[in-house]
Scaffold this motif. Structure first.
Motif, PDB file in Angstrom:
ATOM      1  N   PRO A 153       0.725  -1.338  -0.265  1.00  0.00           N
ATOM      2  CA  PRO A 153       0.045  -0.196  -0.079  1.00  0.00           C
ATOM      3  C   PRO A 153       0.921   1.395   0.071  1.00  0.00           C
ATOM      4  CG  PRO A 153       0.163  -0.837   2.316  1.00  0.00           C
ATOM      5  CD  PRO A 153       1.205  -1.734   1.458  1.00  0.00           C
ATOM      6  N   ASN A 154       2.373   1.106   0.028  1.00  0.00           N
ATOM      7  CA  ASN A 154       3.204   2.617   0.016  1.00  0.00           C
ATOM      8  C   ASN A 154       2.742   3.087  -1.213  1.00  0.00           C
ATOM      9  OD1 ASN A 154       3.920   1.760   2.510  1.00  0.00           O
ATOM     10  ND2 ASN A 154       5.828   0.444   1.482  1.00  0.00           N
ATOM     11  N   GLU A 155       2.722   2.750  -2.391  1.00  0.00           N
ATOM     12  CA  GLU A 155       2.454   3.184  -3.644  1.00  0.00           C
ATOM     13  C   GLU A 155       1.279   2.268  -4.341  1.00  0.00           C
ATOM     14  OE1 GLU A 155       4.886   4.510  -7.585  1.00  0.00           O
ATOM     15  OE2 GLU A 155       5.947   3.785  -5.719  1.00  0.00           O
ATOM     16  N   ILE A 156       0.507   3.190  -4.928  1.00  0.00           N
ATOM     17  CA  ILE A 156      -0.456   2.397  -5.770  1.00  0.00           C
ATOM     18  C   ILE A 156      -0.182   2.299  -7.399  1.00  0.00           C
ATOM     19  CG2 ILE A 156      -3.181   2.171  -6.504  1.00  0.00           C
ATOM     20  CD1 ILE A 156      -3.514   3.675  -3.867  1.00  0.00           C
ATOM     21  N   VAL A 157      -0.195   1.208  -8.235  1.00  0.00           N
ATOM     22  CA  VAL A 157       0.069   1.112  -9.541  1.00  0.00           C
ATOM     23  C   VAL A 157      -1.115   0.219 -10.008  1.00  0.00           C
ATOM     24  CG1 VAL A 157       1.821   0.309 -11.315  1.00  0.00           C
ATOM     25  CG2 VAL A 157       2.492   1.357  -9.123  1.00  0.00           C
ATOM     26  N   CYS A 158      -1.702   0.746 -11.288  1.00  0.00           N
ATOM     27  CA  CYS A 158      -2.602  -0.163 -11.893  1.00  0.00           C
ATOM     28  C   CYS A 158      -1.976  -1.517 -12.508  1.00  0.00           C
ATOM     29  CB  CYS A 158      -3.063   0.668 -12.996  1.00  0.00           C
ATOM     30  SG  CYS A 158      -4.255   2.090 -12.690  1.00  0.00           S
ATOM     31  N   PRO A 159      -2.944  -2.566 -12.346  1.00  0.00           N
ATOM     32  CA  PRO A 159      -2.191  -3.661 -12.962  1.00  0.00           C
ATOM     33  C   PRO A 159      -1.937  -3.868 -14.485  1.00  0.00           C
ATOM     34  CG  PRO A 159      -4.402  -3.980 -12.276  1.00  0.00           C
ATOM     35  CD  PRO A 159      -4.184  -2.546 -11.911  1.00  0.00           C
ATOM     36  N   ASP A 160      -1.045  -4.581 -14.950  1.00  0.00           N
ATOM     37  CA  ASP A 160      -0.847  -4.570 -16.225  1.00  0.00           C
ATOM     38  C   ASP A 160      -1.958  -5.254 -17.191  1.00  0.00           C
ATOM     39  OD1 ASP A 160       1.381  -3.541 -15.749  1.00  0.00           O
ATOM     40  OD2 ASP A 160       2.705  -5.277 -15.630  1.00  0.00           O
ATOM     41  N   ASP A 161      -2.567  -6.357 -16.632  1.00  0.00           N
ATOM     42  CA  ASP A 161      -3.615  -7.075 -17.316  1.00  0.00           C
ATOM     43  C   ASP A 161      -4.882  -6.279 -17.341  1.00  0.00           C
ATOM     44  OD1 ASP A 161      -5.143  -8.939 -18.604  1.00  0.00           O
ATOM     45  OD2 ASP A 161      -4.925 -10.213 -17.076  1.00  0.00           O
ATOM     46  N   GLU A 162      -4.819  -5.546 -18.429  1.00  0.00           N
ATOM     47  CA  GLU A 162      -6.389  -4.836 -18.562  1.00  0.00           C
ATOM     48  C   GLU A 162      -7.750  -5.555 -18.881  1.00  0.00           C
ATOM     49  OE1 GLU A 162      -5.436  -1.448 -20.846  1.00  0.00           O
ATOM     50  OE2 GLU A 162      -3.985  -0.742 -19.740  1.00  0.00           O
ATOM     51  N   ASN A 163      -7.505  -6.957 -19.271  1.00  0.00           N
ATOM     52  CA  ASN A 163      -8.603  -7.742 -19.955  1.00  0.00           C
ATOM     53  C   ASN A 163      -9.396  -8.098 -18.670  1.00  0.00           C
ATOM     54  OD1 ASN A 163      -7.586  -7.626 -22.676  1.00  0.00           O
ATOM     55  ND2 ASN A 163      -6.072  -9.320 -22.129  1.00  0.00           N
ATOM     56  N   CYS A 164      -8.928  -8.125 -17.756  1.00  0.00           N
ATOM     57  CA  CYS A 164      -9.779  -8.762 -16.588  1.00  0.00           C
ATOM     58  C   CYS A 164     -10.262  -7.691 -15.504  1.00  0.00           C
ATOM     59  CB  CYS A 164      -9.173  -9.663 -15.760  1.00  0.00           C
ATOM     60  SG  CYS A 164      -7.569  -9.323 -14.700  1.00  0.00           S
TER      61      CYS A 164
END
Length: 392
Positions: free
Chosen positions: A153-164
């Motif tokens: 939770p120190n930094e929020i990054v969107c997941p690479d898999d956008e299909n799901c």
């Protein structure tokens, strides 16, 4: 035969005072005026003396339990050696460290928020609230809550898999931040214990002068004599009567809502010798479960992407400064969205006026919290000077 005047007595206002009382009357400063912004040098001096006094007092108490201290020191030494030794166990050590620091961090912030009889650091506004808001904004931007861990939770990054990617609901976002919110709420419950134990110890020892309930009794006497009380004083009296009459359910109800007077519930329960688990159990359920869910829902709804965009658009309606306010807010939100995606290059001077204002606000709140602790220490020492019979 002329009367011989006693050497260790001073006559003033037709009354006789002992040497100690005469010395007390020479103190011109009122205890409530002993704060950093009114008398900085004397406040720092008295605070340092009180700190030394407390260290000596608790140092002597520790020396009475030497075996326990030695066992604790040996345990810490063993744990340090295990953490430093290379081996297969290091993966578990790192896991325990990460989870342990996470628990200590959020629970500690909760303690800081409620400790100090109303002078605590408002860590929900400064830390937990912004964390929930960041997760909410990220959930709508990423269409997912599967943030990589680490860095979450120190930094929020969107997941690479956008299909799901699926648009998360309010309940999914609540579940995402449930653990840290519970820890923070449990920490606030722990921070309410000092007033309870202080009032309970005062009642059992019979030292009425130190009893925090004296303040409530004075307010009740003033009310009986027909004196009008202000809104805050009436709230104190109502809180004391409500907790005393309703018991467990009263404590639970008072702990389940934002309540700046809840310290009085701990003082009342301690004074009337309410069992520890009755008080702490109701406080824990109310603060860590009921109130935290109310606060989470409020923050998540408030930071819904559509509501945030509408709120920013409505800033234009403010006369004169509306458009000037709208631009930094839009830039701040866009900057936050860019940070959620990997590979997005940010300009070097990407700091925003909104972010700078919040940073200065955090610094101000921390400084105010530290100054309140220093002032409280100085006032405690000043009370001891005014009444030497009150010892630590």
């Amino acid at each position: 035969m002329p009367r011989v005047r006693k050497p260790n007595a001073v006559k003033a206002n037709n009354l006789k005072f002992s040497d100690g009382e005469a010395k007390t009357r020479k103190l011109p400063l009122k205890t409530e005026n002993l704060v950093l912004w009114k008398s900085p040098l004397r406040t720092l001096k008295y605070a340092a003396m009180e700190l030394v006094s407390l260290l000596q007092h608790y140092g002597k108490r520790l020396m009475l339990h030497r075996k326990l201290v030695m066992m604790f020191a040996i345990l810490l030494t063993i744990m340090f050696i295990i953490c430093q030794m290379p081996g297969y166990h290091q993966q578990y050590v790192q896991l325990v460290k990460a989870k342990g620091l996470f628990i200590i961090y959020w629970a500690g912030l909760g303690v800081l928020s409620s400790v100090g009889l109303g002078t605590g650091l408002h860590t929900f506004i400064l830390y937990l609230g912004p964390h929930i808001a960041s997760v909410t904004l990220a959930a709508y931007e990423c269409n997912s809550l599967d943030f990589p861990e680490p860095p979450y939770p120190n930094e929020i990054v969107c997941p690479d898999d956008e299909n799901c990617s699926v648009m998360p609901s309010i309940w999914n976002i609540m579940a995402k931040v449930r653990f840290e919110a519970f820890l923070w709420g449990a920490g606030t419950a722990l921070g309410e214990l000092p007033p309870y134990f202080m009032a309970k110890a005062s009642r059992l020892s019979g030292t009425d002068q130190n009893d925090p309930m004296n303040q409530i009794e004075e307010l009740l006497e003033r009310k009986q004599h027909g004196e009008k009380l202000n809104l805050f004083e009436r709230g104190k009296v109502m809180m004391e009567k409500f907790v005393e009459k309703v018991g467990f359910m009263g404590i639970l109800l008072c702990a389940s809502i934002p309540n700046p007077l809840f310290d009085l519930a701990g003082i009342t329960c301690g004074h009337f010798l309410v069992p520890f688990w009755t008080f702490f159990g109701a406080t824990l359920i109310g603060k860590a479960i009921v109130k935290m869910h109310i606060q989470k829902i409020f923050v998540i709804i408030a930071f819904n992407e559509n509501l945030v965009d509408k709120a920013v658009d409505m800033l234009v309606l403010i006369p004169v400064i509306g458009r000037k306010l709208q631009e930094p807010f839009k830039a701040f939100l866009q900057n936050q969205k860019n940070r959620l995606h990997k590979g997005t290059s940010l300009p070097q001077n990407s700091s925003n006026i909104i972010q700078s204002v919040f940073e200065y606000f955090v610094i101000f709140m921390v400084c105010f919290f530290i100054s309140s602790i220093i002032s409280s220490l100085a006032q405690n020492y000043h009370k001891k000077l005014r009444n030497p019979k009150k010892n630590v």
